[in-house]
Every structure is written in structure tokens, then in C-alpha cells.
Design an enzyme around this catalytic site. Structure first.
Site, PDB file in Angstrom:
ATOM      1  N   ASP A 118       6.751   8.372  -2.166  1.00 20.68           N
ATOM      2  CA  ASP A 118       5.963   7.141  -2.087  1.00 20.68           C
ATOM      3  C   ASP A 118       4.585   7.412  -2.676  1.00 20.68           C
ATOM      4  O   ASP A 118       4.270   8.548  -3.057  1.00 20.68           O
ATOM      5  CB  ASP A 118       5.862   6.676  -0.632  1.00 20.68           C
ATOM      6  N   ASP A 166      -3.116   1.025  -7.448  1.00 23.04           N
ATOM      7  CA  ASP A 166      -2.634   0.946  -6.054  1.00 23.04           C
ATOM      8  C   ASP A 166      -1.887  -0.374  -5.845  1.00 23.04           C
ATOM      9  O   ASP A 166      -2.465  -1.354  -5.418  1.00 23.04           O
ATOM     10  CB  ASP A 166      -3.818   1.047  -5.095  1.00 23.04           C
ATOM     11  N   HIS A 213      -9.163  -0.223  -4.306  1.00 21.89           N
ATOM     12  CA  HIS A 213      -9.717  -1.057  -3.240  1.00 21.89           C
ATOM     13  C   HIS A 213     -11.147  -1.531  -3.526  1.00 21.89           C
ATOM     14  O   HIS A 213     -11.845  -1.958  -2.608  1.00 21.89           O
ATOM     15  CB  HIS A 213      -9.683  -0.355  -1.873  1.00 21.89           C
ATOM     16  N   HIS A 256       4.747  -0.471  -3.250  1.00 18.38           N
ATOM     17  CA  HIS A 256       4.546  -1.795  -2.642  1.00 18.38           C
ATOM     18  C   HIS A 256       4.065  -2.788  -3.682  1.00 18.38           C
ATOM     19  O   HIS A 256       3.339  -2.441  -4.622  1.00 18.38           O
ATOM     20  CB  HIS A 256       3.601  -1.739  -1.436  1.00 18.38           C
ATOM     21  N   GLU A 298       2.100  -3.717   2.471  1.00 19.82           N
ATOM     22  CA  GLU A 298       1.581  -2.398   2.845  1.00 19.82           C
ATOM     23  C   GLU A 298       0.095  -2.445   3.151  1.00 19.82           C
ATOM     24  O   GLU A 298      -0.398  -1.737   4.031  1.00 19.82           O
ATOM     25  CB  GLU A 298       1.851  -1.398   1.713  1.00 19.82           C
ATOM     26  N   GLU A 299      -0.633  -3.292   2.431  1.00 19.26           N
ATOM     27  CA  GLU A 299      -2.084  -3.332   2.595  1.00 19.26           C
ATOM     28  C   GLU A 299      -2.521  -4.003   3.891  1.00 19.26           C
ATOM     29  O   GLU A 299      -3.707  -3.983   4.237  1.00 19.26           O
ATOM     30  CB  GLU A 299      -2.732  -4.043   1.399  1.00 19.26           C
ATOM     31  N   ASP A 335       2.286  -5.623  -3.064  1.00 16.43           N
ATOM     32  CA  ASP A 335       1.045  -6.325  -2.739  1.00 16.43           C
ATOM     33  C   ASP A 335      -0.181  -5.506  -3.112  1.00 16.43           C
ATOM     34  O   ASP A 335      -0.100  -4.284  -3.310  1.00 16.43           O
ATOM     35  CB  ASP A 335       0.998  -6.677  -1.251  1.00 16.43           C
TER      36      ASP A 335
END
Length: 572
Positions: A267, A204, A541, A169, A238-239, A171
Site C-alpha cells: 500500500d 497521495d 496535503h 485510495h 482513506e483520508e 480520494d
């Protein structure tokens, strides 16, 4: 009290008098049955699991041989050497830095694509990728799905072979302004210190996004021509939910290739860990389910100078405490991949706990006790382990009241659940309904639970949003013959050596693969890059997110090897 009364003998009725069986005798019969079952299991079944030669344990965790592609042209050999060179280290770090410097943050309150200008940063990232990987963009077909979804197709020469699908992803989670000064290097700097690449998205998962494109670019440059079609499917939200990106991308692929039309999906997901003294690769072959439950308490308002004994805030707090006091018990259903990891640990790891090894053979679905002894013992390793086989319930958001001198008339609590593999979201609903009823009975309230319910005065209302998700189907991990799991395992052991063992993993969160279940049953949520000397904190994160450049390069090598290995397999 009600349940206890139903076990007691009823009062005498007219007609023939039958003396009721004493309760203790019923319990004795049940205990005797359990004891007999255990004796039978120990005598006739258990020995086959606990043979001292370990053959039975090893059979439950077979390891495939390292798998190397047979096609090895001078150009491909040169490519492999280049990836391992110091020159490539600096070049790929610079390309990663450029991607990180584009702050492609996605927010929970984003408006529609094309209307909310905060989506527009995705144009910048797509333009950067096109400029940075020119061969990929001239060789592969690129489609823009719902504006920002990037769908690349590298058409294979054999249309009978199902495609390989790589996902990532674009984002990243937002960086809170209040934390910027806590970063060692600015969060969107992409700073490279010779060992780590720093910044939001470095782990991530722009490392996967860039790593996949690096592998494809290198293979094209080396003259590689695939027989099996390769799909790159890159979402952009995705987030937050994946509904604008992955959902549209998955629908496009399923429409094009049909149900089960893909060979394999890789993935983002689980990676590597040294457990019980043994290094394991742990591709996640399942995900827990997901359900948010909104609880609304409606009670009369009034002036705060004349408060009742309990108002809505007190009642909802009582329910929150009841939820926390009635946590879900650990339970290892037979389909849970963590059971496979335990079997691998018992078979191969010298430091595997003896208590777990003793409990493993007798673990099965037909037990007399409601307690799962194996799960309870494994849960002692801590919450990070326990919640791999336990449904979680977390009150996360609460609100109520509008004024300091007015009693709240409507109070809201949001409880997030991640549902254990083998359980169902309906189990969560039933459990919450019973807990809400306990509080409602105490305070003379009614319960409106799920479905098309409306809030009523003096009530507790339970609702779910549209994001209810059952636990994911479990990916097959058979290595009998050539299977997607055996190719993934063989590729990984070829890259890292035979001391690394493969075992099934589990994701407690949810990835974009939630929308791809119909494309293939062979879904692996796997972080292929690994630095065994650097298994530490990656800051996903949170502050100081970073990735080791060695792990990043290993990921590029893995993608390249996997593409070539899948190209040479007999999988349809």
C-alpha cells in the site's frame, strides 16, 4: 508527596524492633547491581556486538541480491523498453492528469454512501479508469464494494498460491478555497511541465492508483498470464477513516481467502531517503497506534461580571499545558523498525554518528535506567525522527462557552495521540487520568475516566471515540530463504541498483492497511517510485502537491517487476 512517604520507614510498632535499612543503603545496593550488570554486559556480551571487523553489524542488516524475473519474452522486453521511452512519458502524464482533474475529495462530515451527493464524484473517477485502462477492465474481474470500492481480481492459474494485493485510495484531501490562489498551477489541473505532474492527489495517492493500473494494462498487452492471483483493492475514503471503503474491501477479501489468506500487501507509505550519506529504501513495516481522548470540564456557570478565580476554560487550559509539559520520553522498543534502520546505518553508512554507534550494542530491554540513552541521542536529529519512537500527544481542538457575558458550563478539549510501537493505548489512558486527577484535586473536581462514564457537575470527564487503534503488528523482515520482504527488497534493488540499501521503515500515520491485518502478516506501506535527483518537497496535503514524472514511471516499472517476481517465487 504520597509516593515519597511510602518509601520512608514506618513508625515503631510493638514487638521485636528491627532497625530499618537506611534509604541511602537501598540506593547503594541498586547502584551496585546496575554497575555489576553493566560490567558483565561489557565484558561478556558487548564484544560480540562490537567486533572490529563489522561482521556482527552486517549480520543485523543483510542485503539481498537484485531480483530479476526469469521470464523475459520478446513482448515483455518490448514492454520494458516502451515504459522507458519519451512517448510513454507524455502518455502516462496525460492519464495521470485526467485522474487528477476529477476532484475526488473526501470530507470529515460526509453522510452515508448513497445519500450524500458528494460521494458521487467517485462514479466519475471509476468511469474514467474504465475508459483509460480498457484491457484491465475486460481481463480482470471488477466488483464494486459498498458502491465505490473497486476490487479487481486477476485470477492466477495456480490456485494454491496466495494472492498478491496492491492497494491505493481514490480520494484526496480537500483543497481549502482560501489557498487556491497560492498554487503554482490550479490544484485540479493535472498540469504537466515536462518534469512534474501538478495537482491534488498527484503524490497521495493517484500516482499509486494510476501506476498500478498502468503496470497491469501493460502486462496484459504483453501477453503476461499470472500464476499467482493479483488483487487490486482501491478504497475511497482513506483520508477520513477508511470505514466506508477499506473496511468493507478488507472484510470481503478476508471472507473470501480466510485469515492469512494473502501472500503480501503493498500500500502507500514510506519511500526513499539519503541518510548518513547512504541512500535507503524504507518500506514501512509498522504503524504507530492512534487514540483521540476527549476531555470535558463541567463547572458552574453564572454571569461573567462575577467570575470565579478559575472557570472551565482556565481549568482545561491548565490541563492542556500540563499535557504539553509532560511529553512522552523517546523509547526504542526492540520491535520498533527504527532500531533496524540504526543497525543498517551503523553497518553500511560512513557518516553514521559515532555516539549512536557506541550506544547501539548496549541497547536492550533490561536496563537499570528509565532513560533510553540510544533513543534520546537519536531524538536529537529533530521531531521528524523523534516521533518515530515516541508517543505524541497533541491538543488539537478546544471549545467552550456560548456568550460573552456567561461563564462556560461545559468546556471541551480533544487530544490526539500516536502511540509508539511497543506501547499501548491503555498507557495513554492511564497517563491522562493521572494528569487530570492532579488538576481535579487542585480545583475540587471529580474525575470520570473512560468506559461507560457520564459527565457530572464539577468534574473532568475523559472519553475515547471508537477509532482507538493499537500499534500495527510488525511485518517480518527476514531474508532467510524466499520471503515477501526478500522479494520486495530484491525487486527494489533490481530497479535502482545495489548502491541502494534496504532497511525497515515506520509510518507515524495510519493507512487503509489498518483493516487488513488479518489478511496477511506481510504488509508493506511503500512508495516504490523514486527519483534520486529529486527527493524534495512533494506538497502532500498542502499547496503545490506534485510528483516528478520520472519517479512516477519508476513506480510503474516497480509494480510490473514485483508482479512478475512474486509470480515466480516459491511462496505458498
Amino acid at each position: 508527596m504520597y509516593e515519597k512517604e511510602t518509601l520512608l520507614p514506618h513508625s515503631q510498632t510493638t514487638g521485636l524492633h528491627v532497625r530499618p535499612r537506611p534509604l541511602w543503603l537501598t540506593f547503594a545496593h541498586v547502584a551496585a547491581f546496575c554497575l555489576l550488570a553493566k560490567i558483565s554486559f561489557d565484558a561478556f556480551i558487548s564484544p560480540s556486538f562490537t567486533s572490529h571487523d563489522g561482521a556482527e553489524l552486517l549480520s543485523k542488516c543483510p542485503q539481498v541480491e537484485p531480483l530479476f524475473p526469469s521470464q523475459d519474452t520478446p513482448e515483455l522486453s518490448k514492454m520494458d523498453a516502451y515504459i522507458a521511452s519519451p512517448k510513454f512519458v507524455n502518455e502516462t502524464a496525460a492519464r495521470m492528469a485526467g485522474a487528477i482533474q476529477i476532484p475526488s475529495q473526501s470530507y470529515d462530515d460526509l453522510g452515508p454512501v448513497g445519500e450524500d451527493k458528494r460521494w458521487d464524484v467517485m462514479f466519475d473517477l471509476a468511469e474514467y479508469l474504465e475508459k483509460t485502462f480498457p484491457l484491465t477492465h475486460t481481463t480482470l474481474k471488477l466488483e464494486k464494494i459498498n458502491t465505490h470500492g473497486l476490487l479487481y481480481t486477476w485470477q492466477g492459474s495456480n490456485e494454491d498460491l496466495k494472492p498478491t494485493v496492491f492497494m491505493a485510495h481514490q480520494d484526496v484531501v480537500p483543497v481549502a478555497e482560501s489557498t487556491v490562489d497560492q498554487w503554482t498551477h490550479p490544484p485540479f489541473s493535472g498540469f504537466f511541465d515536462g518534469k512534474y505532474i501538478w495537482g491534488r492527489g498527484s503524490a497521495d495517492c493517484k500516482n499509486n492508483l494510476v501506476g498500478i493500473l498502468e503496470a497491469v494494462e501493460l502486462l496484459i498487452d504483453a501477453g503476461f498470464q499470472p500464476k499467482r492471483t493479483l488483487i487490486l483493492s482501491f478504497g475511497f475514503d482513506e483520508e477520513t477513516s477508511g470505514k466506508e471503503g477499506a473496511q468493507h474491501l478488507a472484510n470481503a477479501l478476508i471472507s473470501r481467502y480466510g485469515k492469512n489468506g494473502g501472500a503480501v500487501i503493498v500500500d502507500e507509505g514510506a519511500g526513499y531517503s539519503t541518510i548518513w550519506g547512504t541512500p535507503f529504501a524504507l518500506p514501512a513495516v509498522a504503524e504507530k497506534g492512534y487514540i483521540d481522548v476527549e476531555i470535558i470540564v463541567r463547572m458552574p456557570g453564572g454571569h461573567s461580571s462575577i467570575p470565579p478565580v478559575h472557570n472551565g476554560i482556565g481549568v482545561i487550559a491548565e490541563l492542556a499545558m500540563l499535557i504539553e509539559a509532560n511529553r512522552y520520553e523517546p523509547h526504542l522498543h526492540t520491535e520498533n523498525p527504527f532500531l533496524g534502520l540504526l543497525q543498517c546505518g551503523a553497518a553500511h553508512s560512513p557518516e553514521f554518528p559515532s555516539k549512536l554507534k557506541k550506544l547501539l550494542p548496549s541497547h536492550n530491554g533490561a536496563v537499570c535506567s528509565k532513560k533510553d540513552k540510544l533513543a534520546l541521542e537519536a531524538a536529537k536529529e529533530g521531531d521528524m525522527v523523534k516521533y518515530l519512537f515516541t508517543t505524541s500527544a497533541s491538543p488539537d481542538v478546544i471549545g467552550g462557552g456560548v456568550k460573552n457575558n456567561a461563564l462556560p458550563e461545559r468546556t471541551r478539549l480533544l487530544v490526539n495521540h500516536r502511540v509508539n510501537v511497543g506501547d499501548h493505548t491503555s498507557d495513554v489512558q492511564e497517563r491522562l487520568k493521572k494528569l487530570a486527577q492532579q488538576v481535579a484535586d487542585k480545583h475540587n473536581l471529580t474525575v470520570n475516566a473512560f468506559g461507560d462514564v457520564v459527565e457530572t457537575p464539577r468534574s473532568i470527564t475523559l472519553n475515547t471515540n471508537k477509532d482507538v487503534l493499537e500499534p500495527a503488528p510488525v511485518t517480518p523482515t527476514s531474508v532467510n530463504g524466499v520471503t515477501p520482504y526478500s522479494v520486495l527488497s530484491g525487486t527494489t534493488r533490481a530497479l535502482y541498483g545495489e548502491k541502494l540499501l534496504m532497511a525497515p521503515g515506520l509510518s507515524t500515520g495510519n493507512t487503509d492497511t489498518r483493516f487488513y491485518w488479518d489478511l496477511t502478516p506481510h504488509i508493506f506501506r511503500f512508495e516504490p517510485g523514486w527519483d534520486p535527483e529529486n527527493e524534495g518537497f512533494s506538497g502532500i496535503h498542502t499547496v503545490d502537491e506534485k510528483i516528478g514524472v520520472f519517479a512516477h514511471i519508476k513506480g510503474i516499472q516497480w509494480y510490473s517487476l514485483f508482479i512478475r517476481n512474486m509470480d515466480e517465487t516459491e511462496l505458498a
